[in-house]
Design a protein around this motif. Structure first.
Motif, PDB file in Angstrom:
ATOM      1  N   LEU A 141       0.793  -1.234   0.000  1.00 32.43           N
ATOM      2  CA  LEU A 141       0.000   0.000   0.000  1.00 32.43           C
ATOM      3  C   LEU A 141       0.823   1.279   0.000  1.00 32.43           C
ATOM      4  CD1 LEU A 141      -2.746  -1.014   2.603  1.00 32.43           C
ATOM      5  CD2 LEU A 141      -2.879  -1.126   0.112  1.00 32.43           C
ATOM      6  N   ARG A 142       2.116   1.223   0.214  1.00 36.00           N
ATOM      7  CA  ARG A 142       2.901   2.457   0.273  1.00 36.00           C
ATOM      8  C   ARG A 142       2.898   3.143  -1.098  1.00 36.00           C
ATOM      9  NH1 ARG A 142       8.913  -0.214   1.034  1.00 36.00           N
ATOM     10  NH2 ARG A 142       9.043  -1.224  -1.028  1.00 36.00           N
ATOM     11  N   PRO A 143       3.218   4.446  -1.147  1.00 36.79           N
ATOM     12  CA  PRO A 143       3.137   5.196  -2.412  1.00 36.79           C
ATOM     13  C   PRO A 143       3.919   4.559  -3.557  1.00 36.79           C
ATOM     14  CG  PRO A 143       3.388   6.700  -0.581  1.00 36.79           C
ATOM     15  CD  PRO A 143       3.530   5.328  -0.007  1.00 36.79           C
ATOM     16  N   THR A 144       5.064   3.933  -3.246  1.00 33.86           N
ATOM     17  CA  THR A 144       5.850   3.271  -4.292  1.00 33.86           C
ATOM     18  C   THR A 144       5.702   1.756  -4.237  1.00 33.86           C
ATOM     19  OG1 THR A 144       7.779   3.256  -2.816  1.00 33.86           O
ATOM     20  CG2 THR A 144       7.542   5.134  -4.316  1.00 33.86           C
ATOM     21  N   GLY A 145       4.599   1.301  -3.622  1.00 37.01           N
ATOM     22  CA  GLY A 145       4.401  -0.118  -3.420  1.00 37.01           C
ATOM     23  C   GLY A 145       3.834  -0.837  -4.626  1.00 37.01           C
ATOM     24  N   LEU A 146       3.501  -2.082  -4.399  1.00 34.55           N
ATOM     25  CA  LEU A 146       3.033  -2.960  -5.471  1.00 34.55           C
ATOM     26  C   LEU A 146       1.735  -2.462  -6.086  1.00 34.55           C
ATOM     27  CD1 LEU A 146       3.384  -5.627  -7.032  1.00 34.55           C
ATOM     28  CD2 LEU A 146       2.136  -6.764  -5.178  1.00 34.55           C
ATOM     29  N   LEU A 147       0.789  -2.017  -5.263  1.00 28.39           N
ATOM     30  CA  LEU A 147      -0.504  -1.590  -5.777  1.00 28.39           C
ATOM     31  C   LEU A 147      -0.379  -0.372  -6.687  1.00 28.39           C
ATOM     32  CD1 LEU A 147      -3.587  -1.787  -5.847  1.00 28.39           C
ATOM     33  CD2 LEU A 147      -3.638  -0.419  -3.749  1.00 28.39           C
ATOM     34  N   ASN A 148       0.310   0.655  -6.218  1.00 26.73           N
ATOM     35  CA  ASN A 148       0.452   1.862  -7.019  1.00 26.73           C
ATOM     36  C   ASN A 148       1.313   1.627  -8.259  1.00 26.73           C
ATOM     37  OD1 ASN A 148      -1.178   3.664  -5.574  1.00 26.73           O
ATOM     38  ND2 ASN A 148       0.450   4.056  -4.094  1.00 26.73           N
ATOM     39  N   SER A 149       2.281   0.734  -8.166  1.00 24.48           N
ATOM     40  CA  SER A 149       3.078   0.400  -9.355  1.00 24.48           C
ATOM     41  C   SER A 149       2.195  -0.259 -10.408  1.00 24.48           C
ATOM     42  CB  SER A 149       4.231  -0.528  -8.975  1.00 24.48           C
ATOM     43  OG  SER A 149       5.109   0.107  -8.055  1.00 24.48           O
ATOM     44  N   LEU A 150       1.309  -1.135  -9.979  1.00 26.80           N
ATOM     45  CA  LEU A 150       0.387  -1.788 -10.911  1.00 26.80           C
ATOM     46  C   LEU A 150      -0.572  -0.784 -11.522  1.00 26.80           C
ATOM     47  CD1 LEU A 150      -0.720  -4.384 -12.179  1.00 26.80           C
ATOM     48  CD2 LEU A 150      -2.140  -4.674 -10.127  1.00 26.80           C
ATOM     49  N   LEU A 151      -1.103   0.126 -10.704  1.00 32.23           N
ATOM     50  CA  LEU A 151      -2.023   1.145 -11.223  1.00 32.23           C
ATOM     51  C   LEU A 151      -1.319   2.065 -12.215  1.00 32.23           C
ATOM     52  CD1 LEU A 151      -3.947   2.108  -7.954  1.00 32.23           C
ATOM     53  CD2 LEU A 151      -4.775   0.713  -9.844  1.00 32.23           C
ATOM     54  N   SER A 152      -0.075   2.413 -11.941  1.00 29.79           N
ATOM     55  CA  SER A 152       0.680   3.270 -12.855  1.00 29.79           C
ATOM     56  C   SER A 152       0.913   2.580 -14.196  1.00 29.79           C
ATOM     57  CB  SER A 152       2.015   3.663 -12.224  1.00 29.79           C
ATOM     58  OG  SER A 152       1.817   4.413 -11.041  1.00 29.79           O
ATOM     59  N   ASN A 153       1.241   1.301 -14.157  1.00 32.24           N
ATOM     60  CA  ASN A 153       1.460   0.560 -15.396  1.00 32.24           C
ATOM     61  C   ASN A 153       0.185   0.445 -16.221  1.00 32.24           C
ATOM     62  OD1 ASN A 153       4.166   0.157 -14.771  1.00 32.24           O
ATOM     63  ND2 ASN A 153       3.752  -1.773 -13.708  1.00 32.24           N
ATOM     64  N   LEU A 154      -0.970   0.471 -15.553  1.00 30.22           N
ATOM     65  CA  LEU A 154      -2.246   0.396 -16.261  1.00 30.22           C
ATOM     66  C   LEU A 154      -2.761   1.769 -16.669  1.00 30.22           C
ATOM     67  CD1 LEU A 154      -4.078  -2.295 -14.072  1.00 30.22           C
ATOM     68  CD2 LEU A 154      -2.999  -2.621 -16.321  1.00 30.22           C
ATOM     69  N   GLY A 155      -2.019   2.821 -16.350  1.00 32.53           N
ATOM     70  CA  GLY A 155      -2.435   4.170 -16.702  1.00 32.53           C
ATOM     71  C   GLY A 155      -3.513   4.728 -15.811  1.00 32.53           C
ATOM     72  N   LEU A 156      -3.652   4.175 -14.595  1.00 29.17           N
ATOM     73  CA  LEU A 156      -4.679   4.625 -13.657  1.00 29.17           C
ATOM     74  C   LEU A 156      -4.049   5.489 -12.572  1.00 29.17           C
ATOM     75  CD1 LEU A 156      -6.641   1.256 -13.256  1.00 29.17           C
ATOM     76  CD2 LEU A 156      -7.260   3.207 -14.685  1.00 29.17           C
ATOM     77  N   PRO A 157      -4.839   6.376 -11.955  1.00 33.13           N
ATOM     78  CA  PRO A 157      -4.284   7.222 -10.880  1.00 33.13           C
ATOM     79  C   PRO A 157      -3.902   6.394  -9.662  1.00 33.13           C
ATOM     80  CG  PRO A 157      -6.663   7.497 -11.034  1.00 33.13           C
ATOM     81  CD  PRO A 157      -6.260   6.685 -12.233  1.00 33.13           C
ATOM     82  N   THR A 158      -2.844   6.789  -8.988  1.00 28.26           N
ATOM     83  CA  THR A 158      -2.389   6.068  -7.796  1.00 28.26           C
ATOM     84  C   THR A 158      -3.263   6.434  -6.597  1.00 28.26           C
ATOM     85  OG1 THR A 158      -0.798   7.828  -7.312  1.00 28.26           O
ATOM     86  CG2 THR A 158      -0.035   5.956  -8.643  1.00 28.26           C
ATOM     87  N   LEU A 159      -3.162   5.622  -5.575  1.00 23.68           N
ATOM     88  CA  LEU A 159      -3.989   5.797  -4.381  1.00 23.68           C
ATOM     89  C   LEU A 159      -3.112   6.053  -3.165  1.00 23.68           C
ATOM     90  CD1 LEU A 159      -6.491   2.817  -4.915  1.00 23.68           C
ATOM     91  CD2 LEU A 159      -6.858   5.235  -5.460  1.00 23.68           C
ATOM     92  N   GLU A 160      -3.564   6.960  -2.310  1.00 17.23           N
ATOM     93  CA  GLU A 160      -2.877   7.236  -1.046  1.00 17.23           C
ATOM     94  C   GLU A 160      -3.628   6.506   0.069  1.00 17.23           C
ATOM     95  OE1 GLU A 160      -0.105   8.804  -0.513  1.00 17.23           O
ATOM     96  OE2 GLU A 160       0.234   9.464  -2.580  1.00 17.23           O
ATOM     97  N   LEU A 161      -3.218   5.281   0.342  1.00 12.01           N
ATOM     98  CA  LEU A 161      -3.920   4.453   1.318  1.00 12.01           C
ATOM     99  C   LEU A 161      -3.152   4.292   2.624  1.00 12.01           C
ATOM    100  CD1 LEU A 161      -5.281   1.621  -1.012  1.00 12.01           C
ATOM    101  CD2 LEU A 161      -6.545   3.560  -0.066  1.00 12.01           C
TER     102      LEU A 161
END
Length: 297
Positions: A141-161
């Motif tokens: 869940l961290r800003p440079t974590g797995l979830l946000n990396s996946l969202l970035s690769n898909l062209g989606l906005p990242t999440l601050e969780l």
């Protein structure tokens, strides 16, 4: 064969159950001593400390009133307790919504030969440390974590969780979901399908059948699972501390600060502990009263 009156009285005396107090005492003694030493006596000591204002390690214990309990009603501490209840109640609802369909599918739909393996899959996370699971969620869940990396690769906005309430709910729900599934599975496995068939024959739609037939049958299981998740979530320390950050102060962290933190106020920490014990006792009393309610016929 003729019996004398004395013989008949002897036979009745032999048939009469004798009150043997030694056997149950021997059986209950180990667990009774264990509970007395590790539960009852420490609780009494905590209650005694809760009656001493501003006591620190090494001070003389002299109970003098309920100032610590009155202090709990300060707005700041009430807010902390309410936040703890909010996390516990919200986690219970999330686990119930996510766990019920899974438990129903395993108990009623999945092939019999796969059920034990599926249940094992839900138990496996419990074999690892809760601290380890929380650090895994930090990595995700961290800003440079797995979830946000996946969202970035898909062209989606990242999440601050991370360091938000959402992260606390994710971590606590992940940790407590297996308990919900296991207890619901035990209730759903005993579901009387004849009542479901009778309801369908009488013209009930699936929604009516669920609320009027299925839920009343498994209500004790729902109540037991919900209370277990709620009580465990109320005392959770690791997930709110690591995933919620400073803005997610809970009652468990507040108690920790009073005993092991910089404040070192054992009296107030004991009062907070007794308050949590009271809340848990109320939850258990509600479970005992309503958890065994007979299903409506």
């Amino acid at each position: 064969m003729n019996f004398q009156k004395s013989d008949i009285s002897k036979i009745k005396e032999l048939q009469r159950p004798r009150a043997n107090w030694l056997q149950p005492l021997v059986l209950l003694a180990p667990s009774g001593i264990w509970l007395l030493l590790l539960l009852v006596l420490p609780t009494l000591i905590i209650f005694q400390l809760s009656l001493v204002a501003d006591i620190r390690p090494g001070d003389l214990v002299n109970p003098n009133g309920f100032k610590n309990y009155i202090r709990i009603f300060d707005h700041l501490y009430v807010q902390v307790i309410v936040r703890s209840l909010f996390f516990a109640f919200g986690t219970t609802i999330i686990c119930l919504i996510l766990g019920f369909p899974v438990a129903y599918w395993i108990a009623q739909i999945a092939p019999q030969r796969w059920r034990n393996l599926l249940l094992l899959g839900f138990v496996l996370p419990l074999w690892t440390s809760s601290l380890l699971r929380s650090y895994a969620w930090i990595t995700i869940l961290r800003p440079t974590g797995l979830l946000n990396s996946l969202l970035s690769n898909l062209g989606l906005p990242t999440l601050e969780l991370l360091n938000q309430s959402q992260a606390v709910f994710i971590g606590m729900s992940y940790s407590l979901l297996p308990y919900m599934v296991l207890i619901l599975y035990a209730s759903l496995e005993k579901l009387d399908k004849r009542l479901l068939e009778a309801a369908a024959d009488l013209g009930a739609n699936p929604v009516e059948t669920f609320w009027q037939v299925t839920v009343p049958q498994i209500f004790p299981g729902i109540a037991a699972a919900s209370m277990l998740v709620f009580i465990t979530g109320l005392g959770d320390f690791v997930d709110p501390e690591l995933l919620g950050g400073a803005s997610s102060m809970t009652a468990a962290r507040l108690v920790y600060n009073q005993f092991l933190g910089a404040t070192q106020n054992w009296g107030f920490g004991s009062a907070l502990s007794m308050t949590l014990i009271l809340l848990v006792s109320i939850a258990i009393a509600l479970l005992i009263k309503f958890g065994e309610a007979a299903p409506k016929r």
